[in-house]
Write a protein that holds these residues in place. Structure first.
Motif, PDB file in Angstrom:
ATOM      1  N   LEU A 143       0.812  -1.215   0.000  1.00 39.98           N
ATOM      2  CA  LEU A 143       0.000   0.000   0.000  1.00 39.98           C
ATOM      3  C   LEU A 143       0.845   1.265   0.000  1.00 39.98           C
ATOM      4  O   LEU A 143       0.486   2.274  -0.624  1.00 39.98           O
ATOM      5  CB  LEU A 143      -0.928  -0.008   1.218  1.00 39.98           C
ATOM      6  N   PHE A 144       1.998   1.224   0.672  1.00 49.21           N
ATOM      7  CA  PHE A 144       2.793   2.437   0.854  1.00 49.21           C
ATOM      8  C   PHE A 144       4.085   2.477   0.036  1.00 49.21           C
ATOM      9  O   PHE A 144       4.868   3.410   0.189  1.00 49.21           O
ATOM     10  CB  PHE A 144       3.129   2.620   2.336  1.00 49.21           C
ATOM     11  N   GLU A 145       4.327   1.490  -0.806  1.00 50.11           N
ATOM     12  CA  GLU A 145       5.526   1.509  -1.645  1.00 50.11           C
ATOM     13  C   GLU A 145       5.226   1.608  -3.136  1.00 50.11           C
ATOM     14  O   GLU A 145       6.021   2.168  -3.898  1.00 50.11           O
ATOM     15  CB  GLU A 145       6.362   0.234  -1.420  1.00 50.11           C
ATOM     16  N   GLU A 146       4.109   1.035  -3.568  1.00 52.74           N
ATOM     17  CA  GLU A 146       3.940   0.791  -4.999  1.00 52.74           C
ATOM     18  C   GLU A 146       3.630   2.021  -5.836  1.00 52.74           C
ATOM     19  O   GLU A 146       3.793   1.989  -7.055  1.00 52.74           O
ATOM     20  CB  GLU A 146       2.886  -0.296  -5.224  1.00 52.74           C
ATOM     21  N   ASN A 147       3.175   3.122  -5.231  1.00 53.10           N
ATOM     22  CA  ASN A 147       3.083   4.359  -6.005  1.00 53.10           C
ATOM     23  C   ASN A 147       4.466   4.778  -6.486  1.00 53.10           C
ATOM     24  O   ASN A 147       4.611   5.387  -7.548  1.00 53.10           O
ATOM     25  CB  ASN A 147       2.470   5.479  -5.161  1.00 53.10           C
ATOM     26  N   GLY A 148       5.482   4.437  -5.679  1.00 52.25           N
ATOM     27  CA  GLY A 148       6.845   4.773  -6.056  1.00 52.25           C
ATOM     28  C   GLY A 148       7.454   3.795  -7.026  1.00 52.25           C
ATOM     29  O   GLY A 148       7.910   4.179  -8.106  1.00 52.25           O
ATOM     30  N   TRP A 149       7.445   2.498  -6.679  1.00 55.24           N
ATOM     31  CA  TRP A 149       8.129   1.499  -7.509  1.00 55.24           C
ATOM     32  C   TRP A 149       7.461   1.329  -8.872  1.00 55.24           C
ATOM     33  O   TRP A 149       8.067   1.515  -9.912  1.00 55.24           O
ATOM     34  CB  TRP A 149       8.164   0.148  -6.797  1.00 55.24           C
ATOM     35  N   ARG A 150       6.198   0.914  -8.850  1.00 51.11           N
ATOM     36  CA  ARG A 150       5.523   0.630 -10.113  1.00 51.11           C
ATOM     37  C   ARG A 150       4.741   1.835 -10.643  1.00 51.11           C
ATOM     38  O   ARG A 150       4.661   2.059 -11.844  1.00 51.11           O
ATOM     39  CB  ARG A 150       4.565  -0.555  -9.909  1.00 51.11           C
ATOM     40  N   GLY A 151       4.153   2.648  -9.754  1.00 51.96           N
ATOM     41  CA  GLY A 151       3.332   3.763 -10.216  1.00 51.96           C
ATOM     42  C   GLY A 151       4.121   4.885 -10.856  1.00 51.96           C
ATOM     43  O   GLY A 151       3.610   5.604 -11.716  1.00 51.96           O
ATOM     44  N   PHE A 152       5.385   5.037 -10.469  1.00 53.48           N
ATOM     45  CA  PHE A 152       6.194   6.150 -10.980  1.00 53.48           C
ATOM     46  C   PHE A 152       7.451   5.679 -11.704  1.00 53.48           C
ATOM     47  O   PHE A 152       7.686   6.013 -12.863  1.00 53.48           O
ATOM     48  CB  PHE A 152       6.585   7.073  -9.814  1.00 53.48           C
ATOM     49  N   ALA A 153       8.277   4.876 -11.009  1.00 49.80           N
ATOM     50  CA  ALA A 153       9.590   4.520 -11.568  1.00 49.80           C
ATOM     51  C   ALA A 153       9.488   3.603 -12.782  1.00 49.80           C
ATOM     52  O   ALA A 153      10.175   3.810 -13.779  1.00 49.80           O
ATOM     53  CB  ALA A 153      10.448   3.856 -10.479  1.00 49.80           C
ATOM     54  N   LEU A 154       8.652   2.570 -12.707  1.00 54.05           N
ATOM     55  CA  LEU A 154       8.605   1.582 -13.785  1.00 54.05           C
ATOM     56  C   LEU A 154       8.172   2.180 -15.125  1.00 54.05           C
ATOM     57  O   LEU A 154       8.817   1.890 -16.154  1.00 54.05           O
ATOM     58  CB  LEU A 154       7.705   0.411 -13.394  1.00 54.05           C
ATOM     59  N   ILE A 227      -0.027  -3.170  -5.943  1.00 57.96           N
ATOM     60  CA  ILE A 227      -0.229  -3.264  -4.500  1.00 57.96           C
ATOM     61  C   ILE A 227      -0.638  -4.678  -4.114  1.00 57.96           C
ATOM     62  O   ILE A 227      -0.122  -5.256  -3.156  1.00 57.96           O
ATOM     63  CB  ILE A 227      -1.297  -2.245  -4.047  1.00 57.96           C
ATOM     64  N   ALA A 228      -1.561  -5.244  -4.887  1.00 54.30           N
ATOM     65  CA  ALA A 228      -2.042  -6.603  -4.603  1.00 54.30           C
ATOM     66  C   ALA A 228      -0.925  -7.626  -4.774  1.00 54.30           C
ATOM     67  O   ALA A 228      -0.775  -8.545  -3.944  1.00 54.30           O
ATOM     68  CB  ALA A 228      -3.221  -6.941  -5.511  1.00 54.30           C
ATOM     69  N   MET A 229      -0.133  -7.499  -5.831  1.00 56.93           N
ATOM     70  CA  MET A 229       0.960  -8.448  -6.058  1.00 56.93           C
ATOM     71  C   MET A 229       2.006  -8.358  -4.953  1.00 56.93           C
ATOM     72  O   MET A 229       2.534  -9.366  -4.490  1.00 56.93           O
ATOM     73  CB  MET A 229       1.601  -8.202  -7.428  1.00 56.93           C
ATOM     74  N   HIS A 230       2.315  -7.146  -4.534  1.00 57.12           N
ATOM     75  CA  HIS A 230       3.273  -6.936  -3.447  1.00 57.12           C
ATOM     76  C   HIS A 230       2.766  -7.608  -2.177  1.00 57.12           C
ATOM     77  O   HIS A 230       3.516  -8.311  -1.483  1.00 57.12           O
ATOM     78  CB  HIS A 230       3.458  -5.434  -3.229  1.00 57.12           C
ATOM     79  N   GLY A 231       1.488  -7.404  -1.872  1.00 60.59           N
ATOM     80  CA  GLY A 231       0.907  -8.020  -0.686  1.00 60.59           C
ATOM     81  C   GLY A 231       0.900  -9.534  -0.749  1.00 60.59           C
ATOM     82  O   GLY A 231       1.236 -10.218   0.224  1.00 60.59           O
TER      83      GLY A 231
END
Length: 292
Positions: A143-154, A227-231
């Motif tokens: 919930l608190f990482e994926e805006n950065g990793w996948r939502g922005f960087a990827l 987010i779901a995959m990370h979880g």
């Protein structure tokens, strides 16, 4: 330095609550033992670092447009995609990640001593299905990482590199970001064993990044599925079972058992998509930023 970690450990032991990475567990611990609040808060802020950073970076680099792009990615599937197709991708994604966890459980059962491995999942219990939803959407890391990793960087990385290369770059830095939280392995097992374990962890992050890139692209580069995959990969459900041994060999075997199913899925996806990993277009709504 504050002793907050000790307070959390004591709260878990006193309440008998099993440590998990989801926010429901965090709420239960703090409700039962308010003294653990500061430690839980620090733990959440720790995993929230990528999202905090990305909102700052997106604001500086792109202004309101950058923040709007992050908001627009926060959906279940691309707005131009039919709900039937989007739902199909979601079902396949959940099955793949669940089967990888179950494959790890099978390997753990095969390779670990019986007294060191427990697997007690009841698929017919309502608690299992509630736990599945919690694992997918309320995992703190997801919930608190994926805006950065996948939502922005990827998306930006995929403008510069092919999908597999972009995933490897992202997976490597995702792994390096975990060094502070994994550094205790060096104290527990020694520096050589730490490096050995962290090499396996880095392989895991790279492999899972490739798999996540595929489903992220297939759904139209939307953040919620990340987010779901990370979880699911953090597996608070314990589909991969519970390893009770603290020995270095058993811990290393467990990590290898996580990597092996990911390696099989990764090789299949790369071959099946010829390295494109579901990417149709490299266009994103954010322009290139030239840094001098």
């Amino acid at each position: 330095m504050t002793g907050a970690d000790v307070a959390v450990d004591q709260a878990l032991q006193k309440t008998g609550i099993q440590f998990n990475t989801d926010l429901v567990t965090a709420f239960r611990v703090v409700s039962a033992e308010p003294g653990a609040f500061f430690g839980v808060l620090l733990a959440i802020l720790q995993v929230a670092a990528p999202d905090i950073a990305v909102f700052i970076v997106a604001s500086i680099a792109y202004g309101q447009k950058g923040l709007l792009d992050l908001k627009n990615r926060f959906r279940f599937w691309h707005q131009g995609m039919s709900w039937q197709y989007g739902l199909k991708i979601w079902v396949i994604c959940i099955l793949v990640f669940s089967l990888m966890n179950l494959a790890s459980a099978g390997l753990n059962k095969l390779l670990l001593a019986e007294q060191y491995f427990v697997w007690d999942i009841n698929f017919f219990s309502i608690n299992f299905w509630i736990g599945l939803v919690i694992a997918m959407f309320l995992d703190a890391g997801g919930l608190f990482e994926e805006n950065g990793w996948r939502g922005f960087a990827l998306p930006l990385l995929q403008k510069r590199f092919r999908p597999v290369q972009a995933s490897i770059v992202l997976g490597f830095f995702w792994s390096m970001w975990h060094i502070p939280v994994k550094i205790n392995l060096a104290f527990d097992y020694g520096i050589i064993n730490f490096l050995s374990m962290f090499f396996i962890l880095t392989c895991k992050f790279i492999l899972i990044s490739i798999i996540m890139t595929y489903f992220f692209n297939k759904i139209g580069q939307c953040t919620i599925i990340a987010i779901a995959m990370h979880g699911l990969s953090n597996d608070s459900l314990r589909l991969g079972g519970k390893v009770l041994s603290e020995s270095f060999i058993d811990q290393q075997i467990t990590e290898i058992n996580l990597v092996m199913p990911m390696l099989v899925v990764t090789m299949f996806l790369i071959k099946q998509t010829k390295g494109k990993l579901g990417l149709i277009s490299v266009d994103t709504s954010l322009p290139e930023v030239s840094i001098r």
